[in-house]
Design a protein around this motif. Structure first.
Motif, mmCIF file in Angstrom:
data_model
loop_
_atom_site.group_PDB
_atom_site.id
_atom_site.type_symbol
_atom_site.label_atom_id
_atom_site.label_comp_id
_atom_site.label_asym_id
_atom_site.label_seq_id
_atom_site.Cartn_x
_atom_site.Cartn_y
_atom_site.Cartn_z
ATOM 1 N N GLU A 14 -3.541 -10.960 11.243
ATOM 2 C CA GLU A 14 -3.952 -11.608 12.474
ATOM 3 C C GLU A 14 -4.978 -12.703 12.234
ATOM 4 O OE1 GLU A 14 -7.505 -8.636 13.936
ATOM 5 O OE2 GLU A 14 -5.962 -9.281 15.314
ATOM 6 N N ASP A 105 10.025 -7.928 8.597
ATOM 7 C CA ASP A 105 10.053 -7.119 9.806
ATOM 8 C C ASP A 105 9.760 -5.639 9.552
ATOM 9 O OD1 ASP A 105 10.650 -9.233 11.510
ATOM 10 O OD2 ASP A 105 12.788 -9.092 11.063
ATOM 11 N N SER A 121 5.084 -5.624 12.520
ATOM 12 C CA SER A 121 4.287 -6.218 13.588
ATOM 13 C C SER A 121 3.613 -5.183 14.470
ATOM 14 C CB SER A 121 5.159 -7.146 14.446
ATOM 15 O OG SER A 121 5.494 -8.292 13.713
ATOM 16 N N ARG A 124 -1.806 -4.167 11.694
ATOM 17 C CA ARG A 124 -2.595 -5.292 11.176
ATOM 18 C C ARG A 124 -3.238 -4.832 9.875
ATOM 19 N NH1 ARG A 124 -8.134 -4.421 12.301
ATOM 20 N NH2 ARG A 124 -8.685 -6.619 12.160
ATOM 21 N N GLN A 303 -1.026 -8.178 22.994
ATOM 22 C CA GLN A 303 -1.485 -7.739 21.684
ATOM 23 C C GLN A 303 -2.993 -7.957 21.518
ATOM 24 O OE1 GLN A 303 1.131 -9.849 18.934
ATOM 25 N NE2 GLN A 303 2.348 -8.007 18.721
ATOM 26 N N ALA A 551 2.278 -12.726 12.984
ATOM 27 C CA ALA A 551 1.464 -11.735 13.693
ATOM 28 C C ALA A 551 1.695 -11.732 15.188
ATOM 29 C CB ALA A 551 -0.022 -11.992 13.412
ATOM 30 N N GLU A 554 6.455 -8.748 18.270
ATOM 31 C CA GLU A 554 6.868 -7.422 17.849
ATOM 32 C C GLU A 554 8.320 -7.464 17.401
ATOM 33 O OE1 GLU A 554 6.326 -4.244 20.523
ATOM 34 O OE2 GLU A 554 4.368 -4.905 21.196
#
Length: 574
Positions: A14, A105, A121, A124, A303, A551, A554
């Motif tokens: 992130e 992914d 995703s 982090r 998020q 980041a 999803e």
């Protein structure tokens, strides 16, 4: 490629800037009350550090660290509940060790004693991967005390550096988040309002919700955050008071997150037409936004609000009790955790109501109100024997939702088919444990039994479980049901009537009705057919690191067959 040790200590998905080896970053754009940026253009903002990962490089960097024997850990942003043995289940806040990350992914990792795939995703990477051990190897004799003192001093310096890393990550991600919000408001909303023939006011309200209010709020929040940021010595920054000062303002995220599923549905319908796909892409290019679809941008507020408690928890970890900001950071962490908890819970319940609606449609002979009229979560399910007043035993499958207990009968031939037999209102019920032996009220011998008694009518329901363990689970589940109902009331947790109706309508559509049990072939999970990644390169502007894109969105959940019985319905459990 960025230095290996540098990534190991400072890099996170992130983070939108790479931290230099010395642990410093150049200052980023500041935002005034009118939302204009000062001092730096967007390109300069993204080039604050000349050393960043190229597209696709983040997976290679992680794997390089792992292959060299480093431990790479990630924290979960969302709950990931799965029935697939090849997937790793976890809750928000859990720590996962990343073992392999060649796919963008799905990563391979370990949580507790299990190794499996998990969506990248949903996590982090930690800002500080390496924990500096307080233990040190000491020399013999007189050198031991001297060495211990040096290591204590070094540990103190490292802890300050780690606090600096977290502070800088918070500041940098906040600045770039403002840029994303500005792009949405000026790049998409402004252009959409000019094209009245394509969008109605109601459509724009559905798609963008109150994101303009969020943008206005975040500008004020960042302005106060910048005032508390110590540029010369970041570890001395006192930013906890900013979160406490604006804690009521963060409540606007609840409305946005509630609206987000509807926004995704509206966008999905529009994107079926080529003119809308071309329009949104033109908006992105005109605004010079990073190469990510509009739905990815609209996910960022959801998020972001869930990342705040994770960032504050990490900051608290590296803030000593003697630090002037310790108490404020601790209070801010609790505040933002409660905000994120409410949003995460609502998100989980919204995912559950679709499954519950499909379950109801699969039940034969359903009577009365829809299950979603009063309930939004399955708490427990299983088989029990119900004893009637006449002493007759009835084997039934029970489903405990919030507010009500539904019981069904299995078909004699097709055991996956259920017939509706009734429901019990749990709001007026009282749970009673029954000892093994002869029950005075029913005048029969019982084992592993418990009663549910209506406090108003004094009507009694007697149930027997097969095993003592099953009885214990049901007793605990009934207690959990009352607790969760009370928590939902205190938190203001409500699913709107429109969302409930939409779930029922979708469940009743062709193809979403009665399930075919387990006879059909399940869709292979994405990790069973992984191929080398040919990543989509960034087009405008070319200097932006790929991790900014990575980041934001999803991964799409893999489709799966729906089942009739809820004996093993893990997705409904917390």
């Amino acid at each position: 490629m960025v230095a290996r040790g540098e990534i190991a200590r400072f890099w996170s998905l992130e983070s939108l800037h790479m931290v230099s080896t010395e642990g410093t970053t150049e200052s980023s754009a500041l935002v005034d009350d009118n939302g204009s940026e000062e001092d730096y253009s967007y390109e300069e903002l993204c080039q604050a550090s000349s050393r960043y990962l190229q597209p696709g490089g983040e997976q290679l960097a992680i794997n390089e660290l792992i292959s060299d024997g480093n431990v790479v850990c990630a924290e979960a942003l969302w709950d990931h509940v799965t029935m697939d043995d090849q997937e790793l289940g976890f809750k928000a806040g859990d720590v996962i060790q990343v073992l392999e990350a060649s796919n963008k992914d799905w990563w391979w990792g370990r949580n507790e004693d299990k190794e499996a795939w998990f969506p990248a995703s949903f996590v982090r990477l930690r800002v500080n991967q390496e924990e500096i051990s307080e233990n040190s190897s000491s020399t013999q004799g007189e050198e031991r005390d001297s060495e211990a003192g040096k290591h204590r001093q070094k540990h103190s310096e490292n802890k300050d550096q780690m606090r600096t890393n977290v502070i800088q990550e918070i500041m940098n991600t906040e600045r770039v988040y403002i840029k994303h919000l500005k792009d949405i408001c000026e790049g998409y909303i402004r252009q959409c309002r000019k094209h009245t023939g394509m969008f109605t006011v109601a459509q724009l309200g559905t798609i963008f919700g109150n994101i303009e209010e969020i943008y206005k709020f975040q500008r004020k929040f960042l302005k106060d955050l910048e005032k508390q940021y110590n540029k010369e010595e970041p570890h001395l920054s006192e930013i906890g008071s900013c979160f406490l000062q604006h804690q009521e303002g963060f409540a606007i995220y609840s409305e946005y997150c509630n609206n987000h599923p509807g926004a995704c549905l509206e966008l999905s319908n529009l994107m079926k037409q080529g003119k809308y796909r071309h329009f949104f892409e033109a908006c992105r290019l005109l605004q010079q936004m990073i190469d990510i679809a509009i739905d990815g941008f609209l996910l960022t507020p959801v998020q972001k609000i869930c990342k705040y408690p994770l960032q504050l928890a990490e900051l608290l970890k590296y803030t000593t009790q003697e630090h002037s900001d310790y108490n404020n950071i601790k209070a801010a962490y609790e505040t933002m955790k409660n905000v994120a908890c409410l949003i995460n819970e609502r998100k989980r319940k919204l995912e559950s109501i679709d499954k519950i609606a499909r379950w109801q449609v699969s039940i034969v002979g359903w009577e009365g109100l829809n299950i979603l009229d009063r309930s939004s979560e399955l708490i427990h399910s299983g088989e029990l024997t119900r004893i009637t007043k006449q002493g007759k035993s009835q084997q039934r499958t029970f489903f405990l939702f919030d507010h009500q207990l539904v019981f069904c009968k299995k078909d004699l031939l097709r055991r996956d088919m259920l017939y509706y037999k009734g429901r019990i209102d749990m709001d007026e019920m009282e749970l009673m444990d029954i000892e093994d032996g002869r029950d005075k009220d029913y005048n029969i011998n019982v084992k592993n039994a418990f009663k549910i008694i209506n406090k108003s009518t004094e009507e009694v329901y007697l149930f027997c479980a097969k095993k003592q363990e099953d009885k214990g689970r049901w007793m605990q589940a009934c207690a959990d049901e009352r607790r969760r109902v009370q928590e939902d009331k205190e938190m203001g947790m409500e699913i709107s009537e429109s969302q409930k109706k939409l779930a029922m309508l979708n469940a009743q559509k062709p193809g979403h009705g009665k399930s075919k049990g387990y006879n059909g072939c399940a869709v292979p999970p994405p990790h069973q057919s992984l191929h080398p990644i040919h990543q989509r390169h960034i087009t405008v502007p070319t200097s932006i690191p790929q991790q900014q894109v990575f980041a934001l969105a999803e991964p799409k959940r893999k489709p799966s067959l729906f089942w009739h019985t809820f004996n093993k319905l893990t997705p409904f459990k917390k």
